[in-house]
Motif scaffolding. Sequence first.
Motif, mmCIF file in Angstrom:
data_model
loop_
_atom_site.group_PDB
_atom_site.id
_atom_site.type_symbol
_atom_site.label_atom_id
_atom_site.label_comp_id
_atom_site.label_asym_id
_atom_site.label_seq_id
_atom_site.Cartn_x
_atom_site.Cartn_y
_atom_site.Cartn_z
ATOM 1 N N SER A 130 0.830 -1.205 0.000
ATOM 2 C CA SER A 130 0.000 0.000 0.000
ATOM 3 C C SER A 130 0.864 1.255 0.000
ATOM 4 O O SER A 130 0.546 2.256 -0.656
ATOM 5 C CB SER A 130 -0.949 0.002 1.199
ATOM 6 O OG SER A 130 -0.239 0.075 2.420
ATOM 7 N N ASP A 131 1.998 1.202 0.698
ATOM 8 C CA ASP A 131 2.896 2.355 0.750
ATOM 9 C C ASP A 131 3.617 2.564 -0.578
ATOM 10 O O ASP A 131 3.686 3.692 -1.089
ATOM 11 C CB ASP A 131 3.906 2.168 1.875
ATOM 12 C CG ASP A 131 4.881 3.331 1.983
ATOM 13 O OD1 ASP A 131 4.436 4.432 2.387
ATOM 14 O OD2 ASP A 131 6.074 3.153 1.661
ATOM 15 N N ALA A 134 1.315 4.013 -3.213
ATOM 16 C CA ALA A 134 1.085 5.439 -3.004
ATOM 17 C C ALA A 134 2.278 6.262 -3.476
ATOM 18 O O ALA A 134 2.117 7.311 -4.117
ATOM 19 C CB ALA A 134 0.790 5.713 -1.528
ATOM 20 N N ARG A 135 3.496 5.797 -3.174
ATOM 21 C CA ARG A 135 4.692 6.533 -3.584
ATOM 22 C C ARG A 135 4.878 6.533 -5.092
ATOM 23 O O ARG A 135 5.524 7.424 -5.638
ATOM 24 C CB ARG A 135 5.922 5.956 -2.886
ATOM 25 C CG ARG A 135 5.974 6.285 -1.395
ATOM 26 C CD ARG A 135 7.303 5.945 -0.762
ATOM 27 N NE ARG A 135 7.455 4.526 -0.507
ATOM 28 C CZ ARG A 135 8.303 3.726 -1.135
ATOM 29 N NH1 ARG A 135 9.066 4.199 -2.097
ATOM 30 N NH2 ARG A 135 8.390 2.447 -0.827
ATOM 31 N N GLY A 167 -7.155 -5.074 5.666
ATOM 32 C CA GLY A 167 -7.461 -3.920 4.841
ATOM 33 C C GLY A 167 -7.790 -4.214 3.394
ATOM 34 O O GLY A 167 -8.140 -3.299 2.638
ATOM 35 N N ALA A 188 -6.405 -0.284 -0.895
ATOM 36 C CA ALA A 188 -6.171 1.137 -1.159
ATOM 37 C C ALA A 188 -4.708 1.494 -0.897
ATOM 38 O O ALA A 188 -4.114 1.043 0.081
ATOM 39 C CB ALA A 188 -7.084 1.987 -0.279
ATOM 40 N N ALA A 189 -4.139 2.291 -1.789
ATOM 41 C CA ALA A 189 -2.783 2.800 -1.569
ATOM 42 C C ALA A 189 -2.800 3.790 -0.415
ATOM 43 O O ALA A 189 -3.763 4.549 -0.242
ATOM 44 C CB ALA A 189 -2.272 3.477 -2.836
ATOM 45 N N GLU A 190 -1.738 3.784 0.378
ATOM 46 C CA GLU A 190 -1.679 4.675 1.541
ATOM 47 C C GLU A 190 -0.234 4.950 1.916
ATOM 48 O O GLU A 190 0.553 4.014 2.106
ATOM 49 C CB GLU A 190 -2.400 4.026 2.736
ATOM 50 C CG GLU A 190 -2.396 4.869 3.996
ATOM 51 C CD GLU A 190 -3.092 4.178 5.157
ATOM 52 O OE1 GLU A 190 -2.934 4.653 6.300
ATOM 53 O OE2 GLU A 190 -3.765 3.156 4.932
ATOM 54 N N HIS A 191 0.117 6.236 1.984
ATOM 55 C CA HIS A 191 1.447 6.596 2.472
ATOM 56 C C HIS A 191 1.543 6.234 3.952
ATOM 57 O O HIS A 191 0.682 6.597 4.751
ATOM 58 C CB HIS A 191 1.684 8.104 2.298
ATOM 59 C CG HIS A 191 1.922 8.520 0.878
ATOM 60 N ND1 HIS A 191 3.107 8.293 0.218
ATOM 61 C CD2 HIS A 191 1.112 9.127 -0.023
ATOM 62 C CE1 HIS A 191 3.036 8.760 -1.011
ATOM 63 N NE2 HIS A 191 1.830 9.259 -1.186
ATOM 64 N N ARG A 192 2.586 5.512 4.308
ATOM 65 C CA ARG A 192 2.745 5.053 5.690
ATOM 66 C C ARG A 192 4.053 5.621 6.235
ATOM 67 O O ARG A 192 5.128 5.067 6.000
ATOM 68 C CB ARG A 192 2.720 3.528 5.747
ATOM 69 C CG ARG A 192 1.385 2.952 5.262
ATOM 70 C CD ARG A 192 1.338 1.447 5.338
ATOM 71 N NE ARG A 192 0.077 0.926 4.837
ATOM 72 C CZ ARG A 192 -1.049 0.805 5.535
ATOM 73 N NH1 ARG A 192 -1.077 1.189 6.799
ATOM 74 N NH2 ARG A 192 -2.143 0.310 4.993
ATOM 75 N N SER A 193 3.927 6.732 6.923
ATOM 76 C CA SER A 193 5.091 7.429 7.448
ATOM 77 C C SER A 193 5.871 6.540 8.406
ATOM 78 O O SER A 193 5.300 5.894 9.283
ATOM 79 C CB SER A 193 4.642 8.705 8.166
ATOM 80 O OG SER A 193 5.738 9.369 8.745
#
Length: 216
Positions: A130-131, A134-135, A167, A188-193
């Motif tokens: 997912s991360d 997003a990137r 998820g 879903a794509a998601e930025h994961r800090s």
Amino acid sequence: MTRPPTSAADQGRPAAAPFTPAPLAAVYEVRTLRTDAEREEAAALVQDRQRWLTLRGLPVPAQADVPALFRAPQTKPAGLFEDGRLLACMIPEHDPGLSWGEGPCLFLGCIHTLPDQPNDITRLITLWASDVAARQGLPVVRAEALARHPLDADPIAALLRRLTDMGWDVRGSGTGREGDRVAHLELAAEHRSGLSALIGCRVHAPETATDDRGSA
């Protein structure tokens, strides 16, 4: 009058450099399998996983020689490693021309994990995928899971429950990329800090796939 304390510079001594701790290496790493030895190790993992599934009466792909896909450098397979040990392998692609799902995606094909590993391995792949999607500016990740039975019947139902808890969304079923009946999965794509502190990433940017798997 008391004079203020003099600095190291005032006394002609070089100032001490501020202490900066060395960055910690990530516990896990996902990287493209670049050598024949790494790809052969992934093919062996796939064979071990398929043997493990067969002994338990669980389905394995029937329409494709999956180990051969991992041996082929042009497919650009990737692996999840912990301290140099291969825990899982997959074939990431951009927009592989799926018959389901609309819009661009990162597709994770042929995901296999080392037998007798906890579900945390799948969760790590989920977080990483997912991360990285997003990137790369992609909205979703897609994958397929073998489904020889209706989706509400075990063993596929139990697997899908675990994946939805992580998820993933189930988008029905149908014929998969390799010709088997599968469940369609979307994440879903998601930025994961901060994820890079746990999972390092050295994956070749996936190319857009063509109809010929050998040229992907």
